[in-house]
Design a protein around this motif. Structure first.
Motif, short mmCIF file in Angstrom:
data_model
loop_
_atom_site.label_atom_id
_atom_site.label_comp_id
_atom_site.label_asym_id
_atom_site.label_seq_id
_atom_site.Cartn_x
_atom_site.Cartn_y
_atom_site.Cartn_z
N THR A 1 0.87 -1.17 0.00
CA THR A 1 0.00 0.00 0.00
C THR A 1 0.90 1.22 0.00
O THR A 1 2.04 1.15 0.44
CB THR A 1 -0.83 0.11 1.29
N CYS A 2 0.40 2.34 -0.47
CA CYS A 2 1.00 3.62 -0.10
C CYS A 2 -0.14 4.51 0.35
O CYS A 2 -1.10 4.71 -0.40
CB CYS A 2 1.78 4.27 -1.23
N THR A 3 -0.06 4.98 1.56
CA THR A 3 -1.13 5.83 2.11
C THR A 3 -0.61 7.22 2.44
O THR A 3 -1.24 7.97 3.16
CB THR A 3 -1.74 5.21 3.38
N LEU A 4 0.53 7.53 1.85
CA LEU A 4 1.15 8.83 2.13
C LEU A 4 0.21 10.00 1.84
O LEU A 4 0.15 10.98 2.56
CB LEU A 4 2.40 8.95 1.27
N CYS A 5 -0.55 9.87 0.76
CA CYS A 5 -1.40 10.99 0.35
C CYS A 5 -2.63 11.16 1.23
O CYS A 5 -3.41 12.08 1.03
CB CYS A 5 -1.82 10.84 -1.11
N GLN A 6 -2.79 10.26 2.21
CA GLN A 6 -3.98 10.40 3.06
C GLN A 6 -3.97 11.68 3.89
O GLN A 6 -5.02 12.12 4.34
CB GLN A 6 -4.13 9.18 3.96
N VAL B 1 -5.81 5.26 -1.34
CA VAL B 1 -4.76 4.27 -1.16
C VAL B 1 -4.21 3.92 -2.54
O VAL B 1 -4.97 3.62 -3.45
CB VAL B 1 -5.31 2.95 -0.55
N CYS B 2 -2.90 3.95 -2.69
CA CYS B 2 -2.30 3.41 -3.91
C CYS B 2 -1.89 1.97 -3.61
O CYS B 2 -1.38 1.68 -2.53
CB CYS B 2 -1.04 4.19 -4.30
N VAL B 3 -2.11 1.08 -4.56
CA VAL B 3 -1.54 -0.26 -4.46
C VAL B 3 -0.35 -0.28 -5.41
O VAL B 3 -0.51 -0.06 -6.61
CB VAL B 3 -2.56 -1.35 -4.84
N LEU C 1 3.65 1.53 -10.61
CA LEU C 1 4.14 2.40 -9.55
C LEU C 1 3.03 3.34 -9.10
O LEU C 1 1.99 3.43 -9.74
CB LEU C 1 5.40 3.14 -9.99
N GLY C 2 3.26 4.01 -7.99
CA GLY C 2 2.25 4.92 -7.45
C GLY C 2 1.90 5.99 -8.47
O GLY C 2 2.71 6.33 -9.33
N LEU C 3 0.70 6.53 -8.39
CA LEU C 3 0.25 7.42 -9.45
C LEU C 3 1.00 8.75 -9.48
O LEU C 3 0.99 9.45 -10.48
CB LEU C 3 -1.26 7.64 -9.37
N CYS C 4 1.70 9.08 -8.39
CA CYS C 4 2.49 10.29 -8.39
C CYS C 4 3.75 10.11 -9.22
O CYS C 4 4.44 11.07 -9.53
CB CYS C 4 2.89 10.66 -6.96
N GLY C 5 4.08 8.86 -9.53
CA GLY C 5 5.29 8.60 -10.30
C GLY C 5 6.52 8.53 -9.43
O GLY C 5 7.62 8.28 -9.91
N ALA C 6 6.36 8.75 -8.13
CA ALA C 6 7.54 8.85 -7.27
C ALA C 6 7.75 7.62 -6.40
O ALA C 6 8.75 7.52 -5.70
CB ALA C 6 7.43 10.09 -6.39
N VAL C 7 6.82 6.67 -6.42
CA VAL C 7 6.93 5.53 -5.50
C VAL C 7 6.87 4.22 -6.29
O VAL C 7 5.83 3.85 -6.84
CB VAL C 7 5.79 5.57 -4.45
N SER C 8 7.99 3.53 -6.36
CA SER C 8 8.04 2.24 -7.04
C SER C 8 7.90 1.12 -6.01
O SER C 8 7.96 1.37 -4.81
CB SER C 8 9.36 2.08 -7.79
FE1 SF4 Z 1 1.90 7.26 -2.27
FE2 SF4 Z 1 2.37 8.54 -4.58
FE3 SF4 Z 1 0.15 7.11 -4.21
FE4 SF4 Z 1 0.48 9.42 -2.93
S1 SF4 Z 1 0.28 9.13 -5.12
S2 SF4 Z 1 -0.32 7.52 -2.07
S3 SF4 Z 1 2.69 9.35 -2.53
S4 SF4 Z 1 2.22 6.32 -4.27
#
Ligand code: SF4
Ligand code: NI
Ligand code: NI
Length: 710
Positions: free
Chosen positions: A486-491, A498-500, A506-513
């Motif tokens: 998961t990535c819940t950073l944007c919460q 939630v990004c899976v 990769l995460g939709l921000c492009g910054a999290v692989s």
């Molecule tokens: Fe994490 Fe990026 Fe997804 Fe935000 S957009 S939840 S930082 S992967």
């Protein structure tokens, strides 16, 4: 005097001006003329958030004034006075829209009203607290040098600083580096221009928080709890400034004033000692800054990340096809490394041989050895990619690219301040331990500048490691791993998003692989990256797993119960708001259009990036629209359920060129089509739907022959 009287009288002044400006606009342009702020999908965003209505024409502005008046009810209660502040904001936005009737009204160094795309670009930095807060400076400072110190203090801490009024010229005279990229953003010379920063906060609430338009109370709670802004008023105040301040207070932003007005505990504070403005402000807004001491003669702050170094201001340059350059992070045994050892092998930039040389251009090999009991070789590339940021954080240094195509420039100012090559080492050393201290116990940096060393080590040390890594990356597929993350950073901004993150998505921000997530889990075991076991396959084609659904439901507090990883139509993954690209369906072409944030033009869907982006976000599922990272475009899992990357029919040229190599390779492997991007339309070929179809037909684009997309 009475604080409430001042607020009402300030609001009355805004009302008078708005009425005058709108009357003039009606006379000159007519009620049907467009009245819009630059590139936004929300009309006048603040009024949209407050009333739920998008104002788009001069006639609408007239109606806007009537709506603002409804918020002015003169009583002796604080709540009503703050409500008048809300009216003041609405009126300022109407005044701003009038200003923009004839195009950009601000001088070129003033940013004025920011576009949706720019606001979205702040997303990742805000959620990671890379931007820990937002300062709004209003008025004229009695001591320009102190003003510069205060702004630099915010900049050095990574804050965004907005300037309203005379302080803009004062900061310019003090040579403060400004612009959106440097996080010092002039809004305009009049107090009315303060609306440009209010609009940013409100749009964060709309875009990332998915807060419904028309429910102002919810926007207020959002801005209060999630946008860490505060206001500094310098010099004398007047009733207009205080009416604007009432709106800030209504949104939860404390105001710190030089001149005593009145105190409203925790929200309206007086600080006559101007050397303490920054400290008082950060404390009032509860912004805590972690300081890392670094032995470096220039500032090191995320605010300098976007700084460019131009040719005419350049002292030294490494790489960029001028000289050989590479950078490498690799793991060694704890016994084979000396912590904090920084060595420069070869001439430094102040070597006597460069006396009188205009620009010093030397080879550059940046080798970083790390060691730690919890270090894994999978993390090396994660750490190495951070070098781009660390080197950019240095004031006066610019870093582009990565690996052996990296390119670094240094300004004359940095050189004159005493910056030398070993300072790169000091910065990297401090930052590595700061961010990766959980896995890295020791860091040693060596910088090579002799041609023979840089060439030899590239062949003997660097390339073999890159090759091993590439093989590992290529073998990483969604099928080859047991866990996703998961990535819940944007919460912090999009509470139910939630990004899976999977190896191929990769995460939709492009910054999290996926590798980033793996490292994050190790660095912060209870943090935003939590493993998802791939249990309970529901549908492989859609990419649906029971365990994924369970975890997403839990992490979104029940807001999202089902997601698929490979479909854009059936239970697609949600978007927060900070996505690099947005993909939307073009039914007549039986395919999809992808547009990146930087592209300001129209797309064949009849919508711009901003308009497409406004269709999704805030952690809500919107079938048919998908926010994603640039890198995802070449993934074999990109909307695989609907036929995959073969469906892409249109992209802006810059994006197409950027992804071409990888996309063409994937298409070739999946479908045997060579040079696929030659079949993909872009704005230099056609934007109009019919012309796009003509182009696709001429090229024999595969999407035209596929099953109907919907
Ligand atoms: Fe994490 Fe990026 Fe997804 Fe935000 S957009 S939840 S930082 S992967
Ligand atoms: Ni920089
Ligand atoms: Ni986000």
């Amino acid at each position: 005097y009475n604080l409430f009287d001042i607020i009402y009288s300030g609001t009355a002044k805004y009302l008078e001006r708005a009425e005058k400006d709108v009357a003039k606009a009606i006379e000159e342009k007519g009620r049907d003329a467009e009245a819009k702020l630059p590139d936004t999908a929300y009309g006048l965003a603040t009024i949209y958030a407050i009333t739920g209505e998008k104002l788009l024409t001069v006639g609408d502005l007239e109606r806007g004034i009537e709506m603002a008046k409804e918020h002015i009810n003169r009583t002796n209660m604080l709540a009503d006075a703050l409500e008048a502040g809300v009216a003041a904001a609405m009126l300022c936005e109407i005044i701003q829209a009038c200003k923009y009737l004839d195009g950009n009204p601000h001088p070129e160094w003033v940013d004025g009203a920011l576009t949706d795309a720019v606001v979205r670009s702040f997303g990742v930095a805000l959620v990671t607290q890379d931007i820990p807060g937002v300062a709004v400076i209003i008025g004229e400072h009695k001591d320009p040098e102190q003003l510069a110190k205060t702004i630099k203090s915010y900049q050095n801490k990574g804050l965004q600083t907005y300037l309203v009024g005379k302080c803009i010229d004062q900061a310019r005279d003090q040579k403060i580096k400004m612009g959106v990229d440097l996080r010092v953003i002039p809004c305009g010379y009049e107090i009315e221009d303060v609306i440009n920063v209010v609009s940013v906060a409100v749009r964060a609430s709309i875009m990332f928080g998915n807060t419904p338009a028309g429910e102002w109370e919810k926007h207020r709670i959002y801005t209060r709890d999630r946008v860490f802004a505060f206001v500094n008023v310098f010099g004398d105040w007047d009733d207009k400034i205080i009416a604007a301040g009432a709106c800030a207070i209504d949104m939860g932003f404390p105001a710190i004033t030089e001149t005593y007005i009145n105190e409203v505990p925790t929200l309206l504070l007086n600080q006559p000692d101007l050397s303490k403005t920054d400290a008082t402000s950060l404390e009032a807004r509860g912004i805590k800054i972690k300081v890392t001491e670094i032995d470096c003669p220039v500032s090191v702050s995320s605010a300098f990340e976007g700084e460019r170094v131009r040719k005419d201001n350049m002292k030294a340059e490494f790489g960029g096809n001028r000289t050989k350059a590479w950078e490498l992070v690799h793991t060694v045994e704890l016994g084979d490394i000396e912590d904090h050892k920084i060595t420069v092998v070869g001439p430094d930039i102040d070597d006597p041989q460069f006396d009188g040389v205009d620009v010093v251009r030397i080879p550059f090999g940046l080798e970083i050895k790390v060691a730690g009991k919890a270090m894994q070789s999978d993390f090396e590339s994660v750490l190495e990619r951070r070098l781009h940021y660390f080197l950019n954080y240095i004031e006066g240094s610019m870093h582009v690219g990565q690996r052996n195509i990296c390119w670094v420039r240094l300004t004359k100012e940095a050189f004159d301040a005493g910056f030398r090559l070993r300072h790169f080492g000091e910065v990297v050393y401090a930052k590595m331990l700061d961010e990766f201290g959980k896995v890295v116990d020791k860091v040693e940096v060596t910088i090579y500048t002799k041609e023979e060393d840089v060439v030899r080590l590239e062949e003997e040390l660097v390339k073999p490691i890159y090759n091993v890594r590439d093989d590992r990356l290529n073998s990483l597929t969604d099928e080859s791993v047991d866990v996703f993350y998961t990535c819940t950073l944007c919460q912090s901004f999009a509470p139910s998003h939630v990004c899976v993150v999977t190896p191929e998505r990769l995460g939709l921000c492009g910054a999290v692989s996926w590798l980033d997530s793996k490292a994050t889990k190790e660095l912060d075991p209870t943090g935003p990256a939590q493993p998802i076991e791939k249990n309970g396959v529901i549908d492989e084609r859609l990419g649906a797993w029971e365990e994924v659904n369970d975890v997403v439901a839990k992490c979104s507090q029940g807001a999202v119960e089902k997601v698929t990883l490979y479909s854009i139509l059936e239970d697609p993954m949600t978007s927060c708001g900070c996505f690099e690209c947005i993909c939307g369906i073009m039914p007549e072409a039986n395919g999809v259009v992808i547009v990146n944030r930087e592209f300001g033009g129209m797309t064949p869907t009849g919508m711009t990036f901003g308009e497409l982006a406004s269709m999704t976000g805030g952690g809500v599922q919107t079938p048919g629209f998908m926010g994603h990272g640039r890198h995802f475009i070449s993934s074999k899992k990109f909307m695989a359920a609907e036929g995959g990357i073969e469906r892409i029919v249109w992209m802006p040229k810059e994006l197409k060129d950027d992804v071409a190599e990888r996309l063409n390779k994937s298409v070739q492997e999946l479908y045997g089509i060579e040079n696929f991007t030659d079949m993909v339309c872009d704005e230099t070929i056609a934007v109009d739907s019919e012309a796009v179809l003509e182009f696709l037909t001429e090229k024999g684009h595969p999407a035209l022959e596929m099953d109907p997309i919907m």
